[in-house]
Write a protein that holds these residues in place. Structure first.
Motif, PDB file in Angstrom:
ATOM      1  N   LEU A 162      41.176  35.635  48.173  1.00 41.58           N
ATOM      2  CA  LEU A 162      41.012  36.755  49.099  1.00 41.58           C
ATOM      3  C   LEU A 162      41.375  36.353  50.526  1.00 41.58           C
ATOM      4  O   LEU A 162      41.914  37.173  51.291  1.00 41.58           O
ATOM      5  N   SER A 163      41.117  35.127  50.890  1.00 40.53           N
ATOM      6  CA  SER A 163      41.521  34.655  52.218  1.00 40.53           C
ATOM      7  C   SER A 163      43.038  34.625  52.348  1.00 40.53           C
ATOM      8  O   SER A 163      43.604  35.012  53.380  1.00 40.53           O
ATOM      9  N   MET A 164      43.707  34.173  51.293  1.00 38.63           N
ATOM     10  CA  MET A 164      45.175  34.158  51.325  1.00 38.63           C
ATOM     11  C   MET A 164      45.734  35.575  51.346  1.00 38.63           C
ATOM     12  O   MET A 164      46.759  35.842  51.976  1.00 38.63           O
ATOM     13  N   ASP A 179      44.815  36.894  61.546  1.00 35.66           N
ATOM     14  CA  ASP A 179      45.143  35.752  62.403  1.00 35.66           C
ATOM     15  C   ASP A 179      44.456  34.471  61.947  1.00 35.66           C
ATOM     16  O   ASP A 179      45.027  33.381  62.079  1.00 35.66           O
ATOM     17  N   PHE A 180      43.222  34.593  61.419  1.00 36.41           N
ATOM     18  CA  PHE A 180      42.516  33.392  60.974  1.00 36.41           C
ATOM     19  C   PHE A 180      41.427  33.809  59.990  1.00 36.41           C
ATOM     20  O   PHE A 180      40.859  34.901  60.094  1.00 36.41           O
ATOM     21  N   CYS A 181      41.126  32.881  59.044  1.00 36.30           N
ATOM     22  CA  CYS A 181      40.097  33.147  58.039  1.00 36.30           C
ATOM     23  C   CYS A 181      39.127  31.977  57.954  1.00 36.30           C
ATOM     24  O   CYS A 181      39.548  30.814  57.902  1.00 36.30           O
ATOM     25  N   TYR A 182      37.867  32.304  57.945  1.00 31.42           N
ATOM     26  CA  TYR A 182      36.832  31.339  57.623  1.00 31.42           C
ATOM     27  C   TYR A 182      36.399  31.618  56.189  1.00 31.42           C
ATOM     28  O   TYR A 182      35.885  32.704  55.886  1.00 31.42           O
ATOM     29  N   ALA A 183      36.630  30.655  55.309  1.00 30.18           N
ATOM     30  CA  ALA A 183      36.368  30.836  53.878  1.00 30.18           C
ATOM     31  C   ALA A 183      35.178  29.975  53.478  1.00 30.18           C
ATOM     32  O   ALA A 183      35.255  28.742  53.511  1.00 30.18           O
ATOM     33  N   VAL A 184      34.071  30.611  53.091  1.00 28.62           N
ATOM     34  CA  VAL A 184      32.820  29.916  52.800  1.00 28.62           C
ATOM     35  C   VAL A 184      32.636  29.797  51.293  1.00 28.62           C
ATOM     36  O   VAL A 184      32.724  30.791  50.565  1.00 28.62           O
TER      37      VAL A 184
END
Length: 685
Positions: free
Chosen positions: A78-80, A88-93
């Motif tokens: 989902l981040s991709m 612009d940017f993703c924080y993937a937890v």
């Protein structure tokens, strides 16, 4: 580095010490997750991508930089998607470290490592600030924190914390909302999974203990493929009701909440069961919907998407209630931060008396802790009872001394009702023993069946009052069994009891056979299919390391699956491929079996299904797999009471159905391990 893990062997009953490699936990845990199923869920992936693109577009239209928080990122898919959509940017937890490490590899492989930060923490531990995990709060919240019950994976506390600490006020959320639906029904089939019912034996009635009858049941949800419960198996008492919704773009509360839906009963009958599912709207307008509804709610059932990571839920009312057509009813759902439960009352809007606010169901009788829901269904199956009673009647005599070896079984009770002189039963746990004691007490049989909480190898003649066993009986059923042949534990018990058996003792069942058939699955194959590029989305969600983990199970053993929930076609005949003679002790030497199963029908063979059949007497047998002959098209009907074994091939084998190709099998039962080693190859003429 190697480690040794102690495991209870479900077949031999021994404690085995198994050497495992340093990557054991990584392989096992990823293999047991549902990542392959989710990645093959085209409907889910497409709806998420549409929702993410729309959310990114809305934020960009406001002239803002798009910062995404992806909670429970898994493979990072989902981040991709978000970056591909223009974020612009993703924080993937991702809290599970092996999966977080895999996500890092996948993100790097796809060239997104400079714009995706993998955070290996629980989202409630993530910090924001110059020295924090996130430099700033996100304005898009993307999550996949749902299970079959919607909130069972802790979605509500995670959303609550995220809105308070990790995302901006008024953020976009994908999904935007969830809606929970429910329908009140009467169903003899489903209700048989909830309560022990009256059982007829030789004109006498065996009644359930009052504590079991009054118990509200297990608190855990019953999740199944509801599409495989045809509408003729239930009668709707009410319409499909919208019970409640959750808006994920606004602050979410994890506090206990109650919601009710009011309606008129559509039919007279016994209100027993609530069928439930949910939809998620990926956008505020509700134009992008991912639905969990069973296929019989669709105008075209074949158009319903299939998924196994999200199914449907069955909830059992604490007690069945007689309702009349046109009666005003109120169906209430309660939830805490992790689970749902339902109750039925009169419609409070009409001024009638309502039930008190329902508490979360909790088993007070212990039977729901001893017997699983399929086990309740098995015990309540009248045809099954008649089969076992007929077999017992043919072997019992007035002077029979019987010993039952199964977990929580009613066979010893049946033996007493049929006139056996003495009946003993081995129980594997104190809780199981207590439940059977309550059955005996409710039927004024206490003292007529002696329950022994002792291992077979520790049983002595003194425990049997100086008697020797003339009838050793079992279903067999053991709560520790996962795969069909694990119930061969009965054979090991019989061997341990050899010195307590009369020379002419009857063993029931006297033998067992392992059966197999090569099958083409309608959908179940997806959980084991190779993962590469997601259809309609040009990224690689799996790298070689993760794929090896998903393939890891094939090198170990088949998997247990309730095949009645997963339609398949038989491409070969069903065949008995291995025999086990319980009249003799477990041999010391391996038992081997080789042969061919010619393909009789065209299709893609995804693997083989395996099950056990037990020969109770010379002319009475019971099947734990196929319940009838395979029809001309290859359709199979499977027992709902037991799981079958499925050995998946690494890739499908194509069959033309002309008999020129066969499945070659090589099976070896290892008595010291209690396991069956299996090898399958494709043979062509």
């Amino acid at each position: 580095m190697k480690t040794f893990c102690g495991r209870a062997n479900p077949t031999t009953g021994a404690l085995d010490w198994v050497e495992e490699g340093e990557e054991y936990d990584f392989h096992q845990e990823i293999a047991r997750s549902c990542y392959a199923d989710m990645l093959h869920d085209h409907d889910r992936n497409e709806k998420y991508y549409q929702g993410i693109r729309a959310a990114v577009a809305r934020v960009k239209a406001r002239g803002e930089k798009v910062i995404v928080l992806d909670i429970g990122t898994g493979t990072g898919l989902l981040s991709m998607m978000a970056l591909t959509a223009g974020a612009d940017f993703c924080y993937a937890v991702e809290v599970f470290k092996p999966m977080a490490d895999a996500a890092q590899c996948i993100v790097e492989k796809n060239g997104f490592s400079d714009k995706i930060k993998i955070i290996n923490k629980h989202s409630t531990e993530v910090t924001v600030g110059p020295d924090g995990d996130m430099q700033m709060r996100a304005n898009i919240l993307v999550t996949e924190l749902f299970d079959t019950e919607l909130i069972g994976e802790g979605a509500l506390p995670s959303y609550e914390h995220a809105h308070q600490n990790l995302v901006q006020e008024g953020c976009e959320a994908v999904p935007h909302r969830a809606i929970v639906y429910a329908q009140l029904v009467e169903s003899e089939l489903l209700w048989s999974w909830a309560k022990l019912q009256h059982i007829e034996v030789e004109g006498a009635r065996l009644v359930p203990p009052p504590a079991v009858d009054l118990c509200a049941g297990a608190h855990s949800v019953c999740d199944i493929q509801l599409s495989q419960v045809p509408p003729h198996n239930f009668t709707p008492i009410g319409p499909v009701c919208t019970m409640f919704s959750v808006d994920f773009s606004k602050p979410v509360s994890s506090a206990h909440q109650t919601h009710s839906s009011h309606f008129l009963a559509q039919f007279s009958g016994q209100a027993q069961v609530v069928l439930s599912w949910w939809d998620i709207d990926m956008d505020p307008s509700g134009s992008i919907v991912c639905s969990m509804a069973p296929n019989w709610t669709y105008p075209e059932p074949k158009m319903a998407p299939w998924r196994d990571h999200w199914m449907q839920s069955v909830y059992f009312l604490p007690a069945e209630k007689r309702v009349a057509e046109g009666e005003e009813l109120s169906l209430t759902v309660c939830h805490d931060d992790y689970s749902l439960w339902y109750s039925l009352g009169a419609d409070s809007k009409q001024g009638t008396e309502t039930e008190a606010l329902p508490c979360r169901p909790c088993c007070t009788c212990q039977a729901h802790l001893v017997w699983t829901r399929p086990r309740f269904g098995e015990l309540n199956d009248s045809h099954r009872t008649e089969t076992y009673v007929s077999a017992l009647r043919s072997v019992l005599k007035a002077d029979s001394v019987c010993l039952g070896v199964s977990d929580g079984s009613l066979l010893p009770v049946f033996a007493h009702m049929l006139g056996a002189k003495k009946v003993f039963s081995l129980e594997n746990s104190r809780m199981s023993k207590q439940v059977i004691e309550e059955v005996l007490e409710a039927n004024s049989m206490k003292g007529h069946v002696q329950l022994l909480e002792i291992r077979p190898d520790q049983l002595t003649c003194n425990d049997l009052g100086g008697e020797q066993i003339s009838v050793l009986m079992g279903e067999p059923f053991f709560s520790s069994s996962l795969l069909p042949w694990h119930s061969l534990f009965f054979w090991y018990c019989r061997t341990a009891l050899v010195n307590l058996l009369q020379p002419s003792a009857t063993i029931m069942p006297h033998s067992a056979t392992l059966h197999m058939v090569a099958v083409e699955f309608q959908d179940l194959w997806r959980i084991r299919a190779p993962c590469g590029t997601c259809e309609g989305f040009d990224v690689q969600p799996m790298d070689e390391m993760v794929q090896r983990s998903l393939d890891f199970r094939e090198a170990l053993e088949p998997e247990p699956h309730p095949l009645w929930e997963y339609p398949c076609r038989a491409l070969t005949q069903a065949k008995a491929v291995m025999n086990f003679d319980f009249t003799q002790c477990v041999p010391q030497q391996p038992i081997s079996s080789r042969g061919l199963l010619p393909f009789l029908r065209s299709g893609n063979c995804h693997g083989v299904a395996l099950w056990m059949e037990y020969q109770l007497t010379e002319d009475i047998s019971v099947s734990m797999g196929l319940t009838g002959p395979v029809n001309g098209q290859g359709a199979c009907e499977w027992s709902r009471h037991r799981k079958q074994g499925v050995y998946f091939f690494s890739s499908p084998w194509e069959s033309s159905g002309d008999g020129r190709a066969s499945v070659s099998y090589n099976l070896t039962f290892e008595p010291s391990l209690g396991d069956i080693k299996m090898e399958f190859t494709l043979e062509s003429l």
